[in-house]
Design a protein around this motif. Structure first.
Motif, PDB file in Angstrom:
ATOM      1  N   ASP A  33       0.866  -1.179   0.000  1.00  0.00           N
ATOM      2  CA  ASP A  33       0.000   0.000   0.000  1.00  0.00           C
ATOM      3  C   ASP A  33       0.909   1.237   0.000  1.00  0.00           C
ATOM      4  N   THR A  34       1.079   1.863  -1.156  1.00  0.00           N
ATOM      5  CA  THR A  34       2.032   2.987  -1.227  1.00  0.00           C
ATOM      6  C   THR A  34       1.478   4.241  -0.559  1.00  0.00           C
ATOM      7  N   GLY A  35       0.145   4.366  -0.496  1.00  0.00           N
ATOM      8  CA  GLY A  35      -0.459   5.510   0.193  1.00  0.00           C
ATOM      9  C   GLY A  35      -0.016   5.537   1.648  1.00  0.00           C
ATOM     10  N   MET A  37       2.791   4.777   2.792  1.00  0.00           N
ATOM     11  CA  MET A  37       4.143   5.326   2.907  1.00  0.00           C
ATOM     12  C   MET A  37       4.087   6.856   2.942  1.00  0.00           C
ATOM     13  N   TYR A  38       3.250   7.453   2.096  1.00  0.00           N
ATOM     14  CA  TYR A  38       3.087   8.920   2.130  1.00  0.00           C
ATOM     15  C   TYR A  38       2.440   9.345   3.452  1.00  0.00           C
ATOM     16  N   ARG A  39       1.531   8.507   3.934  1.00  0.00           N
ATOM     17  CA  ARG A  39       0.881   8.798   5.223  1.00  0.00           C
ATOM     18  C   ARG A  39       1.899   8.718   6.363  1.00  0.00           C
ATOM     19  N   ALA A  40       2.801   7.742   6.296  1.00  0.00           N
ATOM     20  CA  ALA A  40       3.803   7.571   7.352  1.00  0.00           C
ATOM     21  C   ALA A  40       4.720   8.798   7.416  1.00  0.00           C
ATOM     22  N   VAL A  98      -1.764  14.897   3.796  1.00  0.00           N
ATOM     23  CA  VAL A  98      -0.927  13.955   3.035  1.00  0.00           C
ATOM     24  C   VAL A  98      -0.719  14.361   1.568  1.00  0.00           C
ATOM     25  N   SER A  99      -1.750  14.906   0.926  1.00  0.00           N
ATOM     26  CA  SER A  99      -1.591  15.215  -0.503  1.00  0.00           C
ATOM     27  C   SER A  99      -0.593  16.345  -0.720  1.00  0.00           C
ATOM     28  N   GLN A 100      -0.455  17.213   0.272  1.00  0.00           N
ATOM     29  CA  GLN A 100       0.520  18.296   0.139  1.00  0.00           C
ATOM     30  C   GLN A 100       1.947  17.747   0.297  1.00  0.00           C
ATOM     31  N   VAL A 101       2.095  16.814   1.218  1.00  0.00           N
ATOM     32  CA  VAL A 101       3.407  16.177   1.395  1.00  0.00           C
ATOM     33  C   VAL A 101       3.771  15.386   0.136  1.00  0.00           C
ATOM     34  N   ALA A 102       2.759  14.738  -0.448  1.00  0.00           N
ATOM     35  CA  ALA A 102       2.994  13.888  -1.628  1.00  0.00           C
ATOM     36  C   ALA A 102       3.324  14.688  -2.888  1.00  0.00           C
ATOM     37  N   GLN A 103       3.233  16.016  -2.793  1.00  0.00           N
ATOM     38  CA  GLN A 103       3.586  16.847  -3.952  1.00  0.00           C
ATOM     39  C   GLN A 103       5.069  17.183  -3.982  1.00  0.00           C
ATOM     40  N   ILE A 107      10.411  13.857  -1.828  1.00  0.00           N
ATOM     41  CA  ILE A 107       9.695  12.815  -1.067  1.00  0.00           C
ATOM     42  C   ILE A 107       9.262  11.715  -2.043  1.00  0.00           C
ATOM     43  N   ARG A 108       8.755  12.113  -3.188  1.00  0.00           N
ATOM     44  CA  ARG A 108       8.308  11.120  -4.170  1.00  0.00           C
ATOM     45  C   ARG A 108       9.494  10.275  -4.642  1.00  0.00           C
ATOM     46  N   GLU A 109      10.626  10.923  -4.912  1.00  0.00           N
ATOM     47  CA  GLU A 109      11.811  10.168  -5.378  1.00  0.00           C
ATOM     48  C   GLU A 109      12.194   9.107  -4.354  1.00  0.00           C
ATOM     49  N   GLY A 128      -1.863   2.611  -5.481  1.00  0.00           N
ATOM     50  CA  GLY A 128      -1.458   4.004  -5.296  1.00  0.00           C
ATOM     51  C   GLY A 128      -2.095   4.933  -6.314  1.00  0.00           C
ATOM     52  N   ARG A 129      -1.303   5.902  -6.757  1.00  0.00           N
ATOM     53  CA  ARG A 129      -1.810   6.886  -7.721  1.00  0.00           C
ATOM     54  C   ARG A 129      -1.002   6.889  -9.012  1.00  0.00           C
ATOM     55  N   ASP A 130       0.287   6.493  -8.894  1.00  0.00           N
ATOM     56  CA  ASP A 130       1.220   6.590 -10.025  1.00  0.00           C
ATOM     57  C   ASP A 130       1.928   5.264 -10.264  1.00  0.00           C
ATOM     58  N   ILE A 131       1.309   4.174  -9.856  1.00  0.00           N
ATOM     59  CA  ILE A 131       2.006   2.883  -9.941  1.00  0.00           C
ATOM     60  C   ILE A 131       2.130   2.447 -11.416  1.00  0.00           C
ATOM     61  N   ALA A 176     -11.465  17.108  -2.587  1.00  0.00           N
ATOM     62  CA  ALA A 176     -10.336  18.047  -2.524  1.00  0.00           C
ATOM     63  C   ALA A 176      -9.020  17.292  -2.689  1.00  0.00           C
ATOM     64  N   ARG A 177      -8.919  16.123  -2.052  1.00  0.00           N
ATOM     65  CA  ARG A 177      -7.684  15.323  -2.136  1.00  0.00           C
ATOM     66  C   ARG A 177      -7.499  14.838  -3.586  1.00  0.00           C
ATOM     67  N   ASP A 178      -8.591  14.381  -4.217  1.00  0.00           N
ATOM     68  CA  ASP A 178      -8.500  13.922  -5.619  1.00  0.00           C
ATOM     69  C   ASP A 178      -8.011  15.049  -6.522  1.00  0.00           C
ATOM     70  N   MET A 180      -6.208  17.684  -5.728  1.00  0.00           N
ATOM     71  CA  MET A 180      -4.781  17.952  -5.501  1.00  0.00           C
ATOM     72  C   MET A 180      -3.925  16.862  -6.137  1.00  0.00           C
ATOM     73  N   ASP A 181      -4.362  15.604  -5.997  1.00  0.00           N
ATOM     74  CA  ASP A 181      -3.581  14.481  -6.538  1.00  0.00           C
ATOM     75  C   ASP A 181      -3.578  14.483  -8.066  1.00  0.00           C
ATOM     76  N   SER A 182      -4.691  14.927  -8.682  1.00  0.00           N
ATOM     77  CA  SER A 182      -4.779  14.890 -10.157  1.00  0.00           C
ATOM     78  C   SER A 182      -4.103  16.091 -10.791  1.00  0.00           C
ATOM     79  N   GLU A 183      -4.041  17.197 -10.048  1.00  0.00           N
ATOM     80  CA  GLU A 183      -3.535  18.433 -10.657  1.00  0.00           C
ATOM     81  C   GLU A 183      -2.071  18.698 -10.355  1.00  0.00           C
ATOM     82  N   ARG A 184      -1.444  17.870  -9.504  1.00  0.00           N
ATOM     83  CA  ARG A 184      -0.046  18.165  -9.167  1.00  0.00           C
ATOM     84  C   ARG A 184       0.841  17.941 -10.407  1.00  0.00           C
ATOM     85  N   CYS A 185       2.003  18.609 -10.404  1.00  0.00           N
ATOM     86  CA  CYS A 185       2.880  18.553 -11.592  1.00  0.00           C
ATOM     87  C   CYS A 185       3.574  17.201 -11.710  1.00  0.00           C
TER      88      CYS A 185
HETATM   89  O1  C5P Z   1      -4.170   5.615  -0.919  1.00  0.00           O
HETATM   90  P1  C5P Z   1      -4.311   6.649   0.183  1.00  0.00           P
HETATM   91  O2  C5P Z   1      -5.620   7.366   0.152  1.00  0.00           O
HETATM   92  O3  C5P Z   1      -3.958   6.113   1.514  1.00  0.00           O
HETATM   93  O4  C5P Z   1      -3.171   7.733  -0.169  1.00  0.00           O
HETATM   94  C1  C5P Z   1      -2.986   8.892   0.603  1.00  0.00           C
HETATM   95  C2  C5P Z   1      -2.389   9.982  -0.257  1.00  0.00           C
HETATM   96  O5  C5P Z   1      -1.041   9.657  -0.592  1.00  0.00           O
HETATM   97  C3  C5P Z   1      -3.060  10.261  -1.590  1.00  0.00           C
HETATM   98  O6  C5P Z   1      -4.182  11.131  -1.468  1.00  0.00           O
HETATM   99  C4  C5P Z   1      -1.940  10.896  -2.396  1.00  0.00           C
HETATM  100  O7  C5P Z   1      -1.810  12.268  -2.085  1.00  0.00           O
HETATM  101  C5  C5P Z   1      -0.716  10.194  -1.859  1.00  0.00           C
HETATM  102  N1  C5P Z   1      -0.259   9.095  -2.743  1.00  0.00           N
HETATM  103  C6  C5P Z   1       0.499   9.419  -3.833  1.00  0.00           C
HETATM  104  N2  C5P Z   1       1.018   8.443  -4.619  1.00  0.00           N
HETATM  105  C7  C5P Z   1       0.790   7.151  -4.339  1.00  0.00           C
HETATM  106  C8  C5P Z   1      -0.018   6.797  -3.239  1.00  0.00           C
HETATM  107  C9  C5P Z   1      -0.552   7.797  -2.459  1.00  0.00           C
HETATM  108  O8  C5P Z   1       0.715  10.598  -4.110  1.00  0.00           O
HETATM  109  N3  C5P Z   1       1.346   6.206  -5.100  1.00  0.00           N
END
Ligand code: C5P
Length: 220
Positions: A33-35, A37-40, A98-103, A107-109, A128-131, A176-178, A180-185
């Motif tokens: 579950d990669t989400g 990891m961003y949450r952690a 979390v979505s702000q940290v994930a931008q 951190i992504r690298e 995840g989102r970018d698997i 709102a989270r979607d 941010m996740d869809s519009e990030r660069c």
């Molecule tokens: O999957 P989950 O809702 O737990 O993910 C939390 C957040 O982590 C997402 O909203 C997204 O901002 C970020 N995420 C990501 N890339 C992934 C998995 C999660 O940016 N591969």
């Protein structure tokens, strides 16, 4: 069937983690579950009193921390520097940050490298989102799971033990989270060109699992 990798992407609450866990169980694969990891990372920086916009400090803290994922009885257990944070990373505070940290590119690298390592020996179901687009572009099976925002909010709401939000508020938070996740660069939430779209609106978890397993049979 030889071991292969499955990439499951999609927006929040689309049922990815429940489906991924059950598919992994059926195939004898490992679920990642990669989400989580961003949450952690988000949990750790909030613990340290940092805000996501303090990028430099956030990256430093993330480089120092140790995240460990282990398969548990109810899915994946998450440890940060030896502490079990499996439940703590599901709080409203984490959802909102979390979505702000994930931008943050660094951190992504950092996390994408770990994710690639985990999948190197195949036999992984990763959600995840970018698997499918970035982490495992060569995954043998790629699925993009989605469902209406309302249904996704309803699913998440029904999982809450002590809801502190109304269903409408939760729906807004998810939307709102979607956004941010869809519009990030960097590596935005997107369906890979070769991913199969599965709209799970109105489908039971069992039906979703069977649909993913059927795709595995047809593709591998
Ligand atoms: O999957 P989950 O809702 O737990 O993910 C939390 C957040 O982590 C997402 O909203 C997204 O901002 C970020 N995420 C990501 N890339 C992934 C998995 C999660 O940016 N591969």
């Amino acid at each position: 069937m030889d071991r292969f990798n499955i990439a499951l992407d999609g927006p929040a609450g689309a049922g990815k983690s429940s489906a991924a866990r059950l598919v992994a169980g059926r195939l004898g694969f490992v679920y990642v579950d990669t989400g989580a990891m961003y949450r952690a990372v988000t949990w750790k920086i909030l613990q340290l009193g940092l805000k996501p916009e303090q990028t430099e400090e956030v990256v430093k803290a993330a480089r120092r921390m140790n995240i460990k994922l282990t398969p548990g009885p109810e899915g994946q257990q998450v440890y940060v520097d030896g502490m079990d944070v499996t439940d703590l990373i599901r709080s409203g505070d984490i959802n909102r940050n979390v979505s702000q940290v994930a931008q943050i590119a660094e951190i992504r690298e950092l996390l994408v490298d770990k994710q690639k390592e985990l999948a190197a020996n195949k036999g992984i179901v990763m959600d995840g989102r970018d698997i499918g687009t970035k982490v495992l572009p060569d995954a043998e099976v790629k699925v993009y799971l989605t469902a209406s925002t309302r249904e996704r909010a309803e699913r998440r709401y029904s999982e809450l033990v002590n809801p502190t939000l109304t269903l409408d508020e939760l729906e807004k938070e998810i939307a709102a989270r979607d956004r941010m996740d869809s519009e990030r660069c960097i590596s935005p939430l997107a369906q890979a060109e070769d991913a199969v779209l599965l709209d799970t609106t109105g489908m039971s978890l069992h039906e979703v699992v069977e649909a993913v397993l059927e795709l595995c049979r047809s593709k591998v």
